[in-house]
Write a protein that holds these residues in place. Structure first.
Motif, PDB file in Angstrom:
ATOM      1  N   LEU A 162     122.139 -11.525  44.106  1.00 43.64           N
ATOM      2  CA  LEU A 162     121.116 -10.488  44.055  1.00 43.64           C
ATOM      3  C   LEU A 162     120.083 -10.747  45.151  1.00 43.64           C
ATOM      4  N   LYS A 163     119.055  -9.888  45.201  1.00 43.02           N
ATOM      5  CA  LYS A 163     117.967 -10.047  46.167  1.00 43.02           C
ATOM      6  C   LYS A 163     116.640  -9.852  45.452  1.00 43.02           C
ATOM      7  N   VAL A 164     115.659 -10.693  45.794  1.00 40.55           N
ATOM      8  CA  VAL A 164     114.348 -10.605  45.161  1.00 40.55           C
ATOM      9  C   VAL A 164     113.243 -10.625  46.207  1.00 40.55           C
ATOM     10  N   LEU A 165     112.085 -10.116  45.793  1.00 43.45           N
ATOM     11  CA  LEU A 165     110.884 -10.104  46.623  1.00 43.45           C
ATOM     12  C   LEU A 165     109.738 -10.667  45.793  1.00 43.45           C
ATOM     13  N   LEU A 166     108.981 -11.584  46.388  1.00 49.98           N
ATOM     14  CA  LEU A 166     107.841 -12.203  45.724  1.00 49.98           C
ATOM     15  C   LEU A 166     106.574 -11.957  46.539  1.00 49.98           C
ATOM     16  N   ASP A 167     105.446 -12.263  45.947  1.00 46.26           N
ATOM     17  CA  ASP A 167     104.162 -12.124  46.629  1.00 46.26           C
ATOM     18  C   ASP A 167     103.983 -13.279  47.612  1.00 46.26           C
ATOM     19  N   SER A 168     103.932 -12.968  48.898  1.00 43.27           N
ATOM     20  CA  SER A 168     103.875 -14.014  49.928  1.00 43.27           C
ATOM     21  C   SER A 168     102.613 -14.865  49.824  1.00 43.27           C
ATOM     22  N   LYS A 169     101.536 -14.269  49.392  1.00 43.02           N
ATOM     23  CA  LYS A 169     100.280 -15.027  49.306  1.00 43.02           C
ATOM     24  C   LYS A 169     100.340 -16.095  48.220  1.00 43.02           C
ATOM     25  N   LYS A 170     101.198 -15.895  47.234  1.00 39.98           N
ATOM     26  CA  LYS A 170     101.333 -16.877  46.160  1.00 39.98           C
ATOM     27  C   LYS A 170     102.464 -17.871  46.404  1.00 39.98           C
ATOM     28  N   TYR A 171     103.546 -17.415  47.052  1.00 45.22           N
ATOM     29  CA  TYR A 171     104.769 -18.213  46.998  1.00 45.22           C
ATOM     30  C   TYR A 171     105.357 -18.646  48.344  1.00 45.22           C
ATOM     31  N   TYR A 172     105.315 -17.822  49.368  1.00 46.66           N
ATOM     32  CA  TYR A 172     106.037 -18.156  50.593  1.00 46.66           C
ATOM     33  C   TYR A 172     105.262 -19.170  51.430  1.00 46.66           C
ATOM     34  N   TYR A 173     105.999 -20.131  51.946  1.00 45.99           N
ATOM     35  CA  TYR A 173     105.400 -21.239  52.694  1.00 45.99           C
ATOM     36  C   TYR A 173     105.538 -20.995  54.198  1.00 45.99           C
ATOM     37  N   TYR A 174     104.530 -21.441  54.934  1.00 49.24           N
ATOM     38  CA  TYR A 174     104.588 -21.363  56.402  1.00 49.24           C
ATOM     39  C   TYR A 174     103.901 -22.579  57.007  1.00 49.24           C
ATOM     40  N   SER A 175     104.533 -23.139  58.040  1.00 49.29           N
ATOM     41  CA  SER A 175     103.922 -24.192  58.850  1.00 49.29           C
ATOM     42  C   SER A 175     104.587 -24.160  60.216  1.00 49.29           C
ATOM     43  N   ALA A 209     120.016 -15.449  43.751  1.00 47.60           N
ATOM     44  CA  ALA A 209     119.362 -14.328  44.430  1.00 47.60           C
ATOM     45  C   ALA A 209     118.666 -14.836  45.682  1.00 47.60           C
ATOM     46  N   TYR A 210     118.785 -14.083  46.753  1.00 40.24           N
ATOM     47  CA  TYR A 210     118.142 -14.447  48.016  1.00 40.24           C
ATOM     48  C   TYR A 210     116.779 -13.769  48.147  1.00 40.24           C
ATOM     49  N   VAL A 211     115.831 -14.507  48.697  1.00 44.48           N
ATOM     50  CA  VAL A 211     114.505 -13.966  49.001  1.00 44.48           C
ATOM     51  C   VAL A 211     114.617 -13.190  50.310  1.00 44.48           C
ATOM     52  N   VAL A 212     114.289 -11.877  50.279  1.00 48.25           N
ATOM     53  CA  VAL A 212     114.575 -11.040  51.445  1.00 48.25           C
ATOM     54  C   VAL A 212     113.366 -10.321  52.034  1.00 48.25           C
ATOM     55  N   ASP A 213     112.295 -10.172  51.274  1.00 49.98           N
ATOM     56  CA  ASP A 213     111.134  -9.432  51.778  1.00 49.98           C
ATOM     57  C   ASP A 213     109.894  -9.854  51.006  1.00 49.98           C
ATOM     58  N   ASN A 214     108.768  -9.284  51.408  1.00 43.14           N
ATOM     59  CA  ASN A 214     107.475  -9.599  50.806  1.00 43.14           C
ATOM     60  C   ASN A 214     107.087  -8.511  49.814  1.00 43.14           C
ATOM     61  N   ALA A 215     106.755  -8.909  48.593  1.00 46.61           N
ATOM     62  CA  ALA A 215     106.315  -7.930  47.597  1.00 46.61           C
ATOM     63  C   ALA A 215     104.983  -7.303  47.990  1.00 46.61           C
ATOM     64  N   GLY A 216     104.111  -8.091  48.605  1.00 49.90           N
ATOM     65  CA  GLY A 216     102.835  -7.561  49.064  1.00 49.90           C
ATOM     66  C   GLY A 216     101.746  -7.524  48.012  1.00 49.90           C
ATOM     67  N   TRP A 217     102.090  -7.839  46.770  1.00 50.78           N
ATOM     68  CA  TRP A 217     101.088  -7.900  45.699  1.00 50.78           C
ATOM     69  C   TRP A 217     101.692  -8.660  44.528  1.00 50.78           C
ATOM     70  N   ASP A 218     100.977  -8.731  43.416  1.00 47.87           N
ATOM     71  CA  ASP A 218     101.408  -9.550  42.281  1.00 47.87           C
ATOM     72  C   ASP A 218     102.523  -8.846  41.507  1.00 47.87           C
ATOM     73  N   CYS A 219     103.698  -8.847  42.104  1.00 51.28           N
ATOM     74  CA  CYS A 219     104.856  -8.161  41.541  1.00 51.28           C
ATOM     75  C   CYS A 219     106.112  -8.945  41.885  1.00 51.28           C
TER      76      CYS A 219
END
Length: 361
Positions: free
Chosen positions: A208-221, A285-295
Motif C-alpha cells: 500500500l501507500k501512505v502519507l504522513l505529516d512531514s512536520k511530525k514524522y519525516y526526517y531531514y539532514s 506500505a511505502y511513504v510516498v507524499d506529504n500529508a501537509g497536516w495532522d492526517c
C-alpha cells in the motif's frame, strides 16, 4: 445379485474401482477455480512484475524498527486517478499547471505533449484551500506504456490536460517503481488500493501507500536528505518542513505491522480495517507524499471511498467512528522495515505469502 456377492466378486470389485477412479478424475479436472486460486492476473488491475516492490511480500529477514506513529486528528484517503486510454479517443494537449493553487491556467508544454483522452474525463481545479495531490497514471493504447502526471486537472470538456509529467514512461510489465508522486518520485498506480479491494471477499495482495505529516514524522539532514530507496527524492521544502526525529522515517520508507502483532491484539472492529491489517502485515506500505497536516492518508483509486460508504454505511475519511479508531490503531502498529533494499525487498528471506501470479494479458 446380493450386495455381499458384488463386493466379494473380483470382477465386480475391479469395475467399481474403475468407476470410482473415473469419478474422482472427473471431479479433479472439472473443479472450479476460485479467486484465491487465480492462475493469472489482469495487468491493469494488478500491475508490474511479481518481484516489483509493489508485489513483493515482507520476508522473514525483515528488521523492524519502531516508527513511533501516533494517532492523527484525521483519517484520509489520497485519491489517485487511473485511466485506460483508447486510440480512438481525441488527442488533447498536456500543459504544466499554472500553479499548485490554480492548475487549469498553464501554458507551458510538458515532456508528454498529448494524450488521447475521452471528453468525459474531468478533474476539477482546486477549491478554496483544498489542493489534492491528484497523482495520476494513464495506461496507453498499446496496453504496455504508463504515462503519469501530478497534480492532474482538466477543467473543461475537450480542453487540455494539466499536470507535471513524470519524465519517463513506465512498462506495466516491469518493476514499476517510479512515477508521479511528487514527494517521492514513486508510482501513482503501484500500491494504490483499487475499487473493490476494501469491500470484496479476497485479500489485498500488494503493498500500500501512505502519507504522513512531514512536520511530525519525516526526517531531514545533510546526510539523510529526506528520502531513501526506492524513493528518488524528497519534497523541495524538505530542508525546512521535515521536522521528524527518526532518521529511518523518510520518503520511500517501507512500513509494516510486525509478525508478532495480531488482529485480535489491535481489537479491530471493522471489516475494511481487518483487510488493511493483513495487507500491512504481509506487504507493508511505502511513504510516498506529504500529508501537509495532522492526517494519516492511505492512497486509493478514485471511487473507492464512494463504494466504501455505499457498502458499509460510513465514510473511510473523518475524525471519529469505529473505522477511524481502527485506522489509527493500524498506523500506530506500523514499524519501519529498516533493511528494505534493492537486494532484499521487504527484508528478504522466506516470504510471508506467495508471490503474485504471472500477468495473463
Amino acid at each position: 445379485m446380493k450386495l455381499i456377492t458384488i463386493f466379494t466378486n473380483r470382477r465386480w470389485r475391479l469395475r467399481i474401482f474403475a468407476v470410482a477412479t473415473s469419478l474422482i478424475a472427473t471431479l479433479l479436472l472439472t473443479q472450479v477455480v476460485t479467486p484465491s486460486q487465480t492462475l493469472t492476473r489482469d495487468k491493469y488491475l494488478w500491475p508490474f512484475a511479481p518481484t516489483s516492490i509493489w508485489n513483493m511480500p515482507i520476508g522473514s529477514g525483515a528488521r523492524y524498527k519502531p516508527a513511533y506513529i501516533q494517532k492523527a486528528y484525521w483519517a484520509g484517503a489520497d485519491t489517485i486517478h487511473l485511466y485506460k486510454l483508447k486510440a480512438s479517443d481525441p488527442l488533447r494537449s498536456v500543459y504544466a499547471p499554472g500553479s499548485w493553487e490554480v492548475r487549469c491556467s498553464g501554458t507551458r508544454k510538458t515532456t508528454i505533449s498529448v494524450l488521447p483522452v475521452p471528453d468525459s474525463l474531468i478533474v476539477p481545479d482546486t477549491v478554496d484551500t483544498s489542493t489534492p495531490n491528484n497523482s495520476s497514471a494513464f495506461l496507453m493504447p498499446d496496453g504496455r506504456t504508463i504515462q503519469q502526471l501530478n497534480p492532474l486537472a482538466r477543467c473543461q470538456k475537450s480542453g487540455p490536460v494539466y499536470g507535471y509529467a513524470h519524465s519517463k514512461p513506465v512498462d506495466i510489465y516491469g518493476d514499476g517503481i517510479t512515477g508521479s508522486h511528487g514527494g517521492s518520485g514513486l508510482s501513482a498506480i503501484g500500491g494504490t488500493i483499487r475499487k473493490g479491494e476494501l469491500i470484496g471477499s479476497q485479500p489485498i495482495r500488494h503493498a500500500l501507500k501512505v502519507l504522513l505529516d512531514s512536520k511530525k514524522y519525516y526526517y531531514y539532514s545533510q546526510s539523510i536528505p529526506g528520502y531513501r530507496w526506492p524513493a528518488d527524492r524528497a519534497d523541495q521544502v524538505a530542508p525546512t518542513d521535515y521536522k521528524g526525529r527518526n532518521p529511518a522515517l523518510v520518503m520511500g520508507s517501507l512500513l509494516a505491522i510486525p509478525s508478532w502483532v495480531t488482529e485480535a491484539s489491535l481489537n479491530l472492529q471493522t471489516p475494511a480495517a481487518k483487510k488493511l491489517f493483513y495487507a500491512l502485515q504481509n506487504y507493508g506500505a511505502y511513504v510516498v507524499d506529504n500529508a501537509g497536516w495532522d492526517c494519516h492518508y492511505i492512497a486509493v483509486e478514485k471511487g473507492v471511498n464512494e463504494e466504501f460508504k455505499q457498502i458499509y454505511g460510513y465514510s473511510m475519511v473523518g475524525k471519529d467512528g469505529r473505522f477511524y479508531e481502527d485506522f489509527m490503531r493500524l498506523f500506530q502498529a506500523l514499524y519501519i522495515v529498516d533493511n528494505n533494499s534493492p537486494i532484499s525487498i521487504g527484508g528478504g528471506g522466506v516470504r510471508r505469502v506467495a508471490l503474485a501470479p504471472p500477468i495473463g494479458n
